[in-house]
Design a protein around this motif. Structure first.
Motif, PDB file in Angstrom:
ATOM      1  N   ASP A   6      18.124  -8.795  -1.534  1.00  0.00           N
ATOM      2  CA  ASP A   6      17.961  -7.517  -2.233  1.00  0.00           C
ATOM      3  C   ASP A   6      17.097  -6.560  -1.409  1.00  0.00           C
ATOM      4  O   ASP A   6      17.383  -5.355  -1.330  1.00  0.00           O
ATOM      5  CB  ASP A   6      17.327  -7.741  -3.607  1.00  0.00           C
ATOM      6  N   LEU A   7      16.051  -7.090  -0.800  1.00  0.00           N
ATOM      7  CA  LEU A   7      15.194  -6.255   0.041  1.00  0.00           C
ATOM      8  C   LEU A   7      15.958  -5.770   1.269  1.00  0.00           C
ATOM      9  O   LEU A   7      15.864  -4.598   1.662  1.00  0.00           O
ATOM     10  CB  LEU A   7      13.953  -7.037   0.468  1.00  0.00           C
ATOM     11  N   LYS A   8      16.740  -6.656   1.859  1.00  0.00           N
ATOM     12  CA  LYS A   8      17.556  -6.288   3.022  1.00  0.00           C
ATOM     13  C   LYS A   8      18.540  -5.176   2.665  1.00  0.00           C
ATOM     14  O   LYS A   8      18.683  -4.194   3.408  1.00  0.00           O
ATOM     15  CB  LYS A   8      18.301  -7.526   3.511  1.00  0.00           C
ATOM     16  N   ASN A   9      19.204  -5.301   1.536  1.00  0.00           N
ATOM     17  CA  ASN A   9      20.176  -4.284   1.130  1.00  0.00           C
ATOM     18  C   ASN A   9      19.493  -2.962   0.798  1.00  0.00           C
ATOM     19  O   ASN A   9      20.006  -1.886   1.109  1.00  0.00           O
ATOM     20  CB  ASN A   9      20.976  -4.784  -0.064  1.00  0.00           C
ATOM     21  N   ALA A  10      18.325  -3.034   0.151  1.00  0.00           N
ATOM     22  CA  ALA A  10      17.589  -1.809  -0.175  1.00  0.00           C
ATOM     23  C   ALA A  10      17.161  -1.086   1.094  1.00  0.00           C
ATOM     24  O   ALA A  10      17.252   0.139   1.200  1.00  0.00           O
ATOM     25  CB  ALA A  10      16.368  -2.144  -1.030  1.00  0.00           C
ATOM     26  N   ARG A  11      16.711  -1.841   2.066  1.00  0.00           N
ATOM     27  CA  ARG A  11      16.302  -1.237   3.343  1.00  0.00           C
ATOM     28  C   ARG A  11      17.494  -0.607   4.056  1.00  0.00           C
ATOM     29  O   ARG A  11      17.406   0.517   4.580  1.00  0.00           O
ATOM     30  CB  ARG A  11      15.660  -2.318   4.211  1.00  0.00           C
ATOM     31  N   ASN A  12      18.637  -1.310   4.071  1.00  0.00           N
ATOM     32  CA  ASN A  12      19.816  -0.797   4.772  1.00  0.00           C
ATOM     33  C   ASN A  12      20.364   0.463   4.113  1.00  0.00           C
ATOM     34  O   ASN A  12      20.732   1.427   4.792  1.00  0.00           O
ATOM     35  CB  ASN A  12      20.903  -1.868   4.830  1.00  0.00           C
ATOM     36  N   THR A  13      20.428   0.479   2.785  1.00  0.00           N
ATOM     37  CA  THR A  13      20.946   1.670   2.111  1.00  0.00           C
ATOM     38  C   THR A  13      19.999   2.856   2.275  1.00  0.00           C
ATOM     39  O   THR A  13      20.440   3.991   2.393  1.00  0.00           O
ATOM     40  CB  THR A  13      21.179   1.397   0.610  1.00  0.00           C
ATOM     41  N   PHE A  14      18.704   2.569   2.310  1.00  0.00           N
ATOM     42  CA  PHE A  14      17.752   3.657   2.541  1.00  0.00           C
ATOM     43  C   PHE A  14      17.913   4.197   3.957  1.00  0.00           C
ATOM     44  O   PHE A  14      17.882   5.414   4.178  1.00  0.00           O
ATOM     45  CB  PHE A  14      16.318   3.181   2.331  1.00  0.00           C
ATOM     46  N   SER A  54      14.237   1.627  -8.888  1.00  0.00           N
ATOM     47  CA  SER A  54      13.092   2.368  -9.419  1.00  0.00           C
ATOM     48  C   SER A  54      11.825   1.948  -8.683  1.00  0.00           C
ATOM     49  O   SER A  54      11.833   1.009  -7.874  1.00  0.00           O
ATOM     50  CB  SER A  54      12.935   2.085 -10.912  1.00  0.00           C
ATOM     51  N   GLN A  55      10.724   2.629  -8.983  1.00  0.00           N
ATOM     52  CA  GLN A  55       9.447   2.268  -8.377  1.00  0.00           C
ATOM     53  C   GLN A  55       9.045   0.849  -8.772  1.00  0.00           C
ATOM     54  O   GLN A  55       8.544   0.086  -7.937  1.00  0.00           O
ATOM     55  CB  GLN A  55       8.380   3.264  -8.799  1.00  0.00           C
ATOM     56  N   HIS A 115      20.622   4.181   5.847  1.00  0.00           N
ATOM     57  CA  HIS A 115      21.906   4.831   6.095  1.00  0.00           C
ATOM     58  C   HIS A 115      22.192   6.008   5.164  1.00  0.00           C
ATOM     59  O   HIS A 115      22.898   6.940   5.541  1.00  0.00           O
ATOM     60  CB  HIS A 115      23.041   3.813   5.970  1.00  0.00           C
ATOM     61  N   ARG A 116      21.637   5.956   3.944  1.00  0.00           N
ATOM     62  CA  ARG A 116      21.969   6.992   2.969  1.00  0.00           C
ATOM     63  C   ARG A 116      20.753   7.736   2.430  1.00  0.00           C
ATOM     64  O   ARG A 116      20.896   8.684   1.670  1.00  0.00           O
ATOM     65  CB  ARG A 116      22.722   6.364   1.783  1.00  0.00           C
ATOM     66  N   GLY A 117      19.573   7.258   2.765  1.00  0.00           N
ATOM     67  CA  GLY A 117      18.364   7.931   2.302  1.00  0.00           C
ATOM     68  C   GLY A 117      17.932   7.541   0.906  1.00  0.00           C
ATOM     69  O   GLY A 117      16.950   8.062   0.392  1.00  0.00           O
ATOM     70  N   VAL A 118      18.645   6.597   0.276  1.00  0.00           N
ATOM     71  CA  VAL A 118      18.301   6.129  -1.074  1.00  0.00           C
ATOM     72  C   VAL A 118      18.350   4.603  -1.068  1.00  0.00           C
ATOM     73  O   VAL A 118      19.370   4.008  -0.722  1.00  0.00           O
ATOM     74  CB  VAL A 118      19.274   6.671  -2.140  1.00  0.00           C
ATOM     75  N   GLY A 172       0.802  -1.212   0.000  1.00  0.00           N
ATOM     76  CA  GLY A 172       0.000   0.000   0.000  1.00  0.00           C
ATOM     77  C   GLY A 172       0.836   1.262   0.000  1.00  0.00           C
ATOM     78  O   GLY A 172       0.369   2.318  -0.437  1.00  0.00           O
ATOM     79  N   ALA A 173       2.076   1.174   0.505  1.00  0.00           N
ATOM     80  CA  ALA A 173       2.948   2.355   0.563  1.00  0.00           C
ATOM     81  C   ALA A 173       3.524   2.726  -0.799  1.00  0.00           C
ATOM     82  O   ALA A 173       4.008   3.844  -0.985  1.00  0.00           O
ATOM     83  CB  ALA A 173       4.091   2.132   1.557  1.00  0.00           C
ATOM     84  N   LEU A 174       3.519   1.782  -1.742  1.00  0.00           N
ATOM     85  CA  LEU A 174       3.995   2.103  -3.079  1.00  0.00           C
ATOM     86  C   LEU A 174       3.115   3.178  -3.698  1.00  0.00           C
ATOM     87  O   LEU A 174       1.921   3.235  -3.419  1.00  0.00           O
ATOM     88  CB  LEU A 174       3.973   0.845  -3.953  1.00  0.00           C
ATOM     89  N   PRO A 175       3.685   4.090  -4.473  1.00  0.00           N
ATOM     90  CA  PRO A 175       5.019   4.065  -5.081  1.00  0.00           C
ATOM     91  C   PRO A 175       6.115   4.737  -4.259  1.00  0.00           C
ATOM     92  O   PRO A 175       7.155   5.076  -4.797  1.00  0.00           O
ATOM     93  CB  PRO A 175       4.787   4.817  -6.380  1.00  0.00           C
ATOM     94  N   HIS A 176       5.887   4.982  -2.953  1.00  0.00           N
ATOM     95  CA  HIS A 176       6.919   5.601  -2.121  1.00  0.00           C
ATOM     96  C   HIS A 176       7.961   4.533  -1.778  1.00  0.00           C
ATOM     97  O   HIS A 176       7.739   3.675  -0.925  1.00  0.00           O
ATOM     98  CB  HIS A 176       6.301   6.201  -0.866  1.00  0.00           C
ATOM     99  N   ILE A 177       9.079   4.579  -2.457  1.00  0.00           N
ATOM    100  CA  ILE A 177      10.059   3.492  -2.427  1.00  0.00           C
ATOM    101  C   ILE A 177      10.588   3.227  -1.019  1.00  0.00           C
ATOM    102  O   ILE A 177      10.573   2.090  -0.545  1.00  0.00           O
ATOM    103  CB  ILE A 177      11.223   3.811  -3.386  1.00  0.00           C
ATOM    104  N   GLY A 178      11.061   4.277  -0.349  1.00  0.00           N
ATOM    105  CA  GLY A 178      11.668   4.083   0.964  1.00  0.00           C
ATOM    106  C   GLY A 178      10.705   3.461   1.961  1.00  0.00           C
ATOM    107  O   GLY A 178      11.039   2.492   2.656  1.00  0.00           O
ATOM    108  N   SER A 179       9.507   4.013   2.060  1.00  0.00           N
ATOM    109  CA  SER A 179       8.514   3.498   3.004  1.00  0.00           C
ATOM    110  C   SER A 179       8.179   2.044   2.708  1.00  0.00           C
ATOM    111  O   SER A 179       8.053   1.219   3.624  1.00  0.00           O
ATOM    112  CB  SER A 179       7.243   4.347   2.949  1.00  0.00           C
ATOM    113  N   ALA A 180       8.042   1.723   1.424  1.00  0.00           N
ATOM    114  CA  ALA A 180       7.647   0.376   1.033  1.00  0.00           C
ATOM    115  C   ALA A 180       8.719  -0.654   1.396  1.00  0.00           C
ATOM    116  O   ALA A 180       8.410  -1.711   1.959  1.00  0.00           O
ATOM    117  CB  ALA A 180       7.347   0.331  -0.463  1.00  0.00           C
TER     118      ALA A 180
END
Length: 349
Positions: A260-268, A282-283, A270-273, A181-189
């Motif tokens: 991949d999900l773990k790495n995406a969450r960690n980079t978001f 991407s979305q 620590h770095r905001g992206v 439901g949080a999509l397309p907000h990448i970080g929240s999702a």
């Protein structure tokens, strides 16, 4: 010559009537932008409380941002974007980010230009419309309608009330649905999905430890939330294998989804992206990661004892036809032969 750009906001903002605003300018790529205060568009949404006041003075709801782009001339050929979309995106993104920071308001959502509602019209310096000319456009734009749907058919209704009387949805399941439901907000999702998988494996291992009568004090020490002795990665591999004889790493697809999900969450975090393999996702890629979390859950479920498995629901796929006019019998007959999905959104001719 100038071009007027109107951007629709996803949620209206409140603007005091008659307030004085500075009119700043921004320059980039050889274009000069004049930024005007928020406006109410002709297609502003109807709100349940249409009248508003601010600090005892009249106000109004504004749902649009208006900019003017100035240049000696614009290339109005059909196959040319002038100003380029990249420049418009840069300016619109900066404008919205400034407003979000200045107001400290989450109600001003990031604008995903050009995948949003916007219209650009070319004008003469005096504000009049440019003349019609073969091969040249007078304006450009995008109209976006976002919607989601759920099908509640007889089977869904039956399943809902066939669940046990004391049924409560698992907390991880709620988190994964919220991630979608949080999509397309990448970080929240990606954060919600990653937390959902962490919650899932924690609750699953706790149930397995209780079932196998692991010493409670030892297990509390191993799984202490404040200072866990095993990372989420090790919970899905070492600890899971100790209990059920299988590690998530045995399934290449599920393991890749998890990592991949773990790495995406960690980079978001620590770095905001949110990034995977050094590249911002991407979305569409975020959507794949979030839905992939259900693949992880499904694989682990197969390895669990029967009494620890939750009800597995597999809603059927449907074909959906949306129309602005009455749907005819021939349309229905045609859709009956089509595969599931949204196949036709017909506009008025």
């Amino acid at each position: 010559m100038k071009a007027q750009l109107l951007i629709r906001l996803s949620k209206p903002v409140v603007v005091p009537t008659g307030a004085q605003f500075v009119v700043p300018t921004m320059s980039t790529g050889g274009y000069t932008f004049t930024v005007f205060p928020p406006v109410r568009t002709e297609i502003a949404p109807t709100l349940p409380f249409p009248h508003v006041a601010l600090d005892g003075k009249p106000a109004f709801y504004a749902d649009g941002l208006r900019l003017e782009v100035h240049r000696d001339s614009f290339d109005r050929r059909v196959d040319v974007w002038d100003p380029p979309l990249e420049i418009l995106k840069e300016v619109v993104t900066e404008l919205v980010e400034r407003l979000r920071f200045a107001t400290k308001s989450f109600s001003i959502s990031p604008v995903r230009f050009p995948e949003c509602d916007w219209h650009l019209s070319y004008r003469n310096d005096d504000g009049t419309d440019v003349e019609e000319s073969a091969g040249l456009v007078k304006g450009r734009g995008v109209e976006i309608h976002e919607f989601g749907y759920a099908v509640v058919d007889g089977e869904a209704w039956r399943v809902a009330f066939a669940l046990p009387n004391d049924f409560q949805p698992p907390s991880w399941h709620t988190l994964l649905l919220d991630a979608i439901g949080a999509l397309p907000h990448i970080g929240s999702a990606v954060v919600l999905a990653a937390v959902g998988l962490e919650t899932f494996i924690t609750e699953t291992l706790n149930a397995l430890a209780k079932r196998q009568a692991v010493n409670p004090e030892l297990w509390d020490w191993i799984s202490e939330p404040a200072k866990p002795k095993a990372s989420v990665e090790h919970r899905y591999t070492t600890l899971l294998k100790a209990f059920v004889g299988h590690s998530l790493s045995e399934d290449a697809q599920a393991w890749a989804s998890f990592m991949d999900l773990k790495n995406a969450r960690n980079t978001f975090g620590h770095r905001g992206v949110a990034s995977v393999k050094g590249k911002a996702i991407s979305q569409a890629e975020a959507a794949t990661l979030v839905t992939g979390a259900f693949t992880v859950v499904a694989r682990v479920r197969e390895w669990l004892p029967e009494e620890l498995r939750w009800p597995e629901i597999k809603p059927p796929q449907h074909g959906l036809l949306m129309a602005r006019e009455v749907i005819s019998e021939s349309d229905l007959a045609h859709m009956a032969t089509e595969p599931p999905g949204i196949h036709a959104i017909r506009a008025d001719d």
